[in-house]
Design a protein around this motif. Structure first.
Motif, PDB file in Angstrom:
ATOM      1  N   PRO A  28       0.802  -1.233   0.000  1.00 41.70           N
ATOM      2  CA  PRO A  28       0.000   0.000   0.000  1.00 41.70           C
ATOM      3  C   PRO A  28       0.836   1.285   0.000  1.00 41.70           C
ATOM      4  CG  PRO A  28      -0.759  -1.502   1.718  1.00 41.70           C
ATOM      5  CD  PRO A  28       0.529  -2.060   1.174  1.00 41.70           C
ATOM      6  N   PHE A  29       2.103   1.183   0.375  1.00 39.27           N
ATOM      7  CA  PHE A  29       2.916   2.377   0.574  1.00 39.27           C
ATOM      8  C   PHE A  29       3.891   2.671  -0.555  1.00 39.27           C
ATOM      9  CE2 PHE A  29       1.970   0.534   4.804  1.00 39.27           C
ATOM     10  CZ  PHE A  29       1.040   1.485   5.189  1.00 39.27           C
ATOM     11  N   ILE A  30       4.001   1.772  -1.526  1.00 41.44           N
ATOM     12  CA  ILE A  30       4.961   1.965  -2.622  1.00 41.44           C
ATOM     13  C   ILE A  30       4.314   1.621  -3.949  1.00 41.44           C
ATOM     14  CG2 ILE A  30       7.003   1.491  -1.191  1.00 41.44           C
ATOM     15  CD1 ILE A  30       7.045  -1.311  -2.474  1.00 41.44           C
ATOM     16  N   THR A  31       4.974   2.006  -5.018  1.00 44.87           N
ATOM     17  CA  THR A  31       4.622   1.566  -6.359  1.00 44.87           C
ATOM     18  C   THR A  31       5.729   0.605  -6.772  1.00 44.87           C
ATOM     19  OG1 THR A  31       3.586   3.696  -6.822  1.00 44.87           O
ATOM     20  CG2 THR A  31       4.127   2.304  -8.718  1.00 44.87           C
ATOM     21  N   PRO A  32       5.461  -0.700  -6.731  1.00 40.62           N
ATOM     22  CA  PRO A  32       6.545  -1.674  -6.955  1.00 40.62           C
ATOM     23  C   PRO A  32       7.133  -1.587  -8.361  1.00 40.62           C
ATOM     24  CG  PRO A  32       4.417  -2.779  -6.938  1.00 40.62           C
ATOM     25  CD  PRO A  32       4.158  -1.349  -6.569  1.00 40.62           C
ATOM     26  N   TRP A  33       8.383  -1.919  -8.430  1.00 41.64           N
ATOM     27  CA  TRP A  33       9.106  -1.954  -9.693  1.00 41.64           C
ATOM     28  C   TRP A  33       9.157  -3.383 -10.203  1.00 41.64           C
ATOM     29  CZ3 TRP A  33      14.320   1.128  -9.026  1.00 41.64           C
ATOM     30  CH2 TRP A  33      14.043   2.497  -8.990  1.00 41.64           C
ATOM     31  N   GLU A  34       9.392  -3.504 -11.498  1.00 34.15           N
ATOM     32  CA  GLU A  34       9.715  -4.790 -12.106  1.00 34.15           C
ATOM     33  C   GLU A  34      11.216  -5.029 -11.902  1.00 34.15           C
ATOM     34  OE1 GLU A  34       7.446  -6.834 -13.361  1.00 34.15           O
ATOM     35  OE2 GLU A  34       5.866  -5.347 -12.973  1.00 34.15           O
ATOM     36  N   ARG A  35      11.596  -6.275 -11.980  1.00 31.81           N
ATOM     37  CA  ARG A  35      13.004  -6.629 -11.780  1.00 31.81           C
ATOM     38  C   ARG A  35      13.961  -5.819 -12.668  1.00 31.81           C
ATOM     39  NH1 ARG A  35      16.097 -11.457  -9.964  1.00 31.81           N
ATOM     40  NH2 ARG A  35      18.095 -11.285 -11.029  1.00 31.81           N
ATOM     41  N   PRO A  36      13.662  -5.606 -13.965  1.00 32.59           N
ATOM     42  CA  PRO A  36      14.587  -4.823 -14.800  1.00 32.59           C
ATOM     43  C   PRO A  36      14.815  -3.383 -14.287  1.00 32.59           C
ATOM     44  CG  PRO A  36      13.079  -6.043 -16.196  1.00 32.59           C
ATOM     45  CD  PRO A  36      12.585  -6.197 -14.778  1.00 32.59           C
ATOM     46  N   GLN A  37      13.835  -2.789 -13.634  1.00 30.41           N
ATOM     47  CA  GLN A  37      14.025  -1.454 -13.065  1.00 30.41           C
ATOM     48  C   GLN A  37      15.054  -1.501 -11.930  1.00 30.41           C
ATOM     49  OE1 GLN A  37       9.600  -0.971 -12.739  1.00 30.41           O
ATOM     50  NE2 GLN A  37      10.133   1.171 -13.118  1.00 30.41           N
ATOM     51  N   HIS A  38      14.982  -2.552 -11.103  1.00 31.46           N
ATOM     52  CA  HIS A  38      15.972  -2.714 -10.036  1.00 31.46           C
ATOM     53  C   HIS A  38      17.351  -2.980 -10.621  1.00 31.46           C
ATOM     54  CE1 HIS A  38      13.447  -2.493  -6.481  1.00 31.46           C
ATOM     55  NE2 HIS A  38      12.536  -3.205  -7.123  1.00 31.46           N
ATOM     56  N   PHE A  44      23.134   1.696 -13.036  1.00 35.24           N
ATOM     57  CA  PHE A  44      23.195   3.103 -13.433  1.00 35.24           C
ATOM     58  C   PHE A  44      24.048   3.892 -12.453  1.00 35.24           C
ATOM     59  CE2 PHE A  44      20.879   7.296 -14.073  1.00 35.24           C
ATOM     60  CZ  PHE A  44      21.463   7.550 -15.304  1.00 35.24           C
ATOM     61  N   PRO A  45      25.091   4.589 -12.931  1.00 33.98           N
ATOM     62  CA  PRO A  45      26.009   5.282 -12.010  1.00 33.98           C
ATOM     63  C   PRO A  45      25.363   6.383 -11.167  1.00 33.98           C
ATOM     64  CG  PRO A  45      26.883   5.255 -14.255  1.00 33.98           C
ATOM     65  CD  PRO A  45      25.503   4.693 -14.321  1.00 33.98           C
ATOM     66  N   ASP A  46      24.209   6.895 -11.590  1.00 40.00           N
ATOM     67  CA  ASP A  46      23.531   7.958 -10.853  1.00 40.00           C
ATOM     68  C   ASP A  46      22.713   7.417  -9.676  1.00 40.00           C
ATOM     69  OD1 ASP A  46      23.008  10.789 -10.702  1.00 40.00           O
ATOM     70  OD2 ASP A  46      20.955  10.339 -11.310  1.00 40.00           O
ATOM     71  N   SER A  47      22.608   6.097  -9.563  1.00 48.75           N
ATOM     72  CA  SER A  47      21.812   5.458  -8.503  1.00 48.75           C
ATOM     73  C   SER A  47      22.700   4.654  -7.568  1.00 48.75           C
ATOM     74  CB  SER A  47      20.784   4.503  -9.117  1.00 48.75           C
ATOM     75  OG  SER A  47      19.872   5.189  -9.917  1.00 48.75           O
ATOM     76  N   ARG A  48      22.183   4.422  -6.373  1.00 54.42           N
ATOM     77  CA  ARG A  48      22.785   3.493  -5.404  1.00 54.42           C
ATOM     78  C   ARG A  48      21.659   2.622  -4.886  1.00 54.42           C
ATOM     79  NH1 ARG A  48      26.244   6.150  -7.222  1.00 54.42           N
ATOM     80  NH2 ARG A  48      28.099   7.049  -6.310  1.00 54.42           N
ATOM     81  N   HIS A  49      21.847   1.330  -4.966  1.00 59.28           N
ATOM     82  CA  HIS A  49      20.840   0.349  -4.519  1.00 59.28           C
ATOM     83  C   HIS A  49      21.502  -0.444  -3.397  1.00 59.28           C
ATOM     84  CE1 HIS A  49      17.620  -2.605  -4.754  1.00 59.28           C
ATOM     85  NE2 HIS A  49      17.140  -2.087  -5.867  1.00 59.28           N
TER      86      HIS A  49
END
Length: 174
Positions: A28-38, A44-49
């Motif tokens: 209810p609190f998020i909009t889930p991503w598909e695996r390719p988005q993760h 992507f160098p602009d992100s940190r996971h």
């Protein structure tokens, strides 16, 4: 409070990440991503996971995603923070480590996020950790009940430094 560690997410973690996102307690609190988005956020160098690990055996307890890590304006977004276990202080510990990373390692000027207005627990946490409400995107996301608004919040580097001087932050690099 249980010790918490942030470690970079590996591709081998992604099935677990997707399952945590789709858990009924988190959905209810998020909009889930598909695996390719993760996968993109990992590469992507602009992100940190990050995977959040806790306890003596460092069990996975959640994950976090930062975006804008190379933003020329020094504005880094907390895109996602999802925990399996709630009510144990792990969210607060994660937010504090992420703030330290954003302001000390990434040298950001502004750390921002948006949170669904129905997520009152997260709103209270972010407010207590120094984030200031900037505005609301009214009824901008569809929910099971209709539409929900997003609350945009941020913390500036000078506010973080003031909180550190008052002993409200851990003055260490994560």
């Amino acid at each position: 409070m249980t010790a918490l560690r942030l470690r970079p997410t590996m591709l081998s973690d992604l099935d677990w990440v997707v399952s945590v996102e789709r858990d009924g307690a988190n959905l209810p609190f998020i909009t889930p991503w598909e695996r390719p988005q993760h996968e993109g956020a990992i590469r992507f160098p602009d992100s940190r996971h990050f995977i959040l690990e806790a306890g003596d055996e460092l069990h996975r307890i959640g994950f976090a995603i930062l975006q804008g890590c190379r933003n020329p304006h020094g504005s880094v977004e907390l895109k996602r923070l999802v925990l399996q276990a709630k009510g144990r202080g792990l969210g607060r510990a994660a937010v504090r480590q992420l703030k330290a990373l954003v302001f000390t390692q990434l040298k950001a000027h502004r750390f921002w996020l948006d949170v669904k207005s129905l997520n009152t627990r997260a709103l209270a946490l972010y407010q207590s950790e120094g984030f200031v409400e900037e505005g609301r995107l009214r009824e901008s996301v569809r929910s099971a009940e209709g539409y929900d608004s997003l609350v945009v919040m941020s913390l500036l580097d000078r506010e973080y430094l003031a909180r550190t001087a008052l002993g409200q932050e851990e003055p260490r690099n994560p």
